[in-house]
Design an enzyme around this catalytic site. Structure first.
Site, PDB file in Angstrom:
ATOM      1  N   HIS A   1      -1.060   4.510   7.600  1.00  0.00           N
ATOM      2  CA  HIS A   1      -0.357   5.095   6.463  1.00  0.00           C
ATOM      3  C   HIS A   1      -0.032   6.580   6.639  1.00  0.00           C
ATOM      4  CE1 HIS A   1      -2.895   1.724   4.980  1.00  0.00           C
ATOM      5  NE2 HIS A   1      -1.774   1.395   4.362  1.00  0.00           N
TER       6      HIS A   1
ATOM      7  N   ASP B   1      -4.060   7.820   8.241  1.00  0.00           N
ATOM      8  CA  ASP B   1      -4.945   6.953   9.019  1.00  0.00           C
ATOM      9  C   ASP B   1      -4.097   6.295  10.105  1.00  0.00           C
ATOM     10  OD1 ASP B   1      -3.521   4.945   7.726  1.00  0.00           O
ATOM     11  OD2 ASP B   1      -5.137   4.415   6.339  1.00  0.00           O
TER      12      ASP B   1
ATOM     13  N   SER C   1       0.804  -1.227   0.000  1.00  0.00           N
ATOM     14  CA  SER C   1       0.000   0.000   0.000  1.00  0.00           C
ATOM     15  C   SER C   1       0.834   1.272   0.000  1.00  0.00           C
ATOM     16  CB  SER C   1      -0.935   0.020   1.216  1.00  0.00           C
ATOM     17  OG  SER C   1      -0.199  -0.039   2.425  1.00  0.00           O
TER      18      SER C   1
END
Length: 359
Positions: free
Chosen positions: A336, A333, A48
């Site tokens: 991340h 978040d 990610s």
């Protein structure tokens, strides 16, 4: 006293200006060297941290193609990037003069012109361990490399097979993963923790990375940048689960140990298979931002901008309210970084790259 204070302000302004000039010169140097070596391309693999939206096309719950993700991206739209805007790879590509946003290879709206500047095959939730990807039903590195083969066919149809081989040979391959191997796999699932001690698992991951890079070399890679693992113990959700307010030192030690082994393995890879390889130390960059937030203009390092910032990421962040200014936060978040943190990683990462190792 007023004169003295003014002199201090002038000196501070001068130092800041010199730092900006140094940064600009460093990035300009890389752009010039890249152009001299016909490097106009970047091919991205990982998780990610570098997935611009490939997971949007997969049957997985590991997605970020909804608000508030992307609220600070171009036109304020979610793309599948697990942050409020752009990723470090987008800023790196922009610094090299390639493009301002690396597209996802699986994006159905990708244009032919995009194929000429580079793409990302990365998949959020993936890791060096294939089991990590399987747990989240996302693309393992081997699957990502299968899509690279498809990409080579598309590129060959666009510019000719000979030119496609030349372009890929001159491109920069970038690999960024490792976080999920511990946070989503080793520390949560019983399989690997029963098979390996932490140190043995680190060795297993580095050996898997070794094989992945050899596979990249067989597909045409000549230049590679590997991004290290971030300080895992400073990630908000880790601190929440461990009921700590400070960074969890044991997790940080694991990340630092893995990074050390990655760097050692890259040295071996350079010698054995002849690939040009450089390393970006995102661990120290993020840790410095967490420990010295004012240096970077941050005011919040302990939690993310989405929701409470302590546990939400991915689908649990969907539709939640966010902080007023994400640029003041290290994390978007509970897992991340923010776009601003990614931009800092990209800038400092480029400045620290060993030019001789890559070109």
């Amino acid at each position: 006293m007023a004169l003295k204070a003014m002199r201090v302000l002038v000196v501070m302004a001068l130092v800041a200006a010199l730092m900006q000039l140094s940064q600009a010169l460093g990035i300009a140097q890389f752009r010039r060297i890249a152009a001299q070596n016909n490097v106009t391309f970047m091919l991205v693999f990982g998780d990610s941290s570098v997935d611009p939206g490939n997971n949007n096309r997969l049957a997985t719950t590991t997605k970020g193609n909804f608000l508030p993700y992307g609220k600070n991206f171009f036109n304020g739209r979610p793309t599948g990037r697990f942050t409020d805007g752009r990723l470090a790879t987008d800023f790196i590509a922009e610094s090299f003069g390639f493009t301002n946003a690396i597209p996802a290879f699986l994006d159905p709206t990708i244009k032919k012109i995009d194929l000429l500047h580079g793409v990302s095959f990365a998949s959020a939730g993936s890791g060096y361990d294939d089991l990590t990807a399987n747990l989240s039903s996302v693309l393992s590195v081997s699957r990502q490399l299968e899509y690279l083969k498809h990409y080579k066919i598309h590129l060959g149809n666009l510019v000719g097979v000979k030119k496609a081989v030349e372009i890929i040979g001159n491109s920069i391959f970038l690999l960024s993963m490792g976080t999920n191997d511990f946070l989503q796999n080793y520390y949560l699932e019983p399989t690997r923790s029963r098979q390996y001690t932490v140190e043995q698992y680190e060795n297993y991951l580095v050996s898997s990375m070794f094989e992945d890079i050899k596979a990249m070399k067989s597909l045409g890679a000549t230049r590679l940048v590997v991004v290290g693992v971030p300080p895992l113990g400073c990630i908000p959700i880790v601190k929440t689960l461990q009921d700590q307010t400070a960074c969890v030192e044991s997790y940080n030690k694991v990340a630092a140990s893995l990074n050390s082994k990655i760097r050692e393995k890259l040295t071996i890879l350079r010698r054995i298979i002849g690939i040009k390889a450089a390393y970006i130390d995102c661990y120290d960059i993020i840790l410095d931002a967490v420990n010295k937030p004012k240096k970077y203009g941050f005011t919040e390092t302990a939690k993310g901008c989405c929701g409470t910032g302590t546990v939400e990421f991915g689908d649990t962040c969907r539709g939640l309210t966010t902080c007023a200014d994400a640029g003041k936060y290290v994390f978007w978040d509970a897992v991340h970084p923010t776009q601003k943190m990614y931009e800092i990683i990209a800038r400092q990462g480029l400045e620290s790259l060993d030019v001789n190792a890559l070109f």
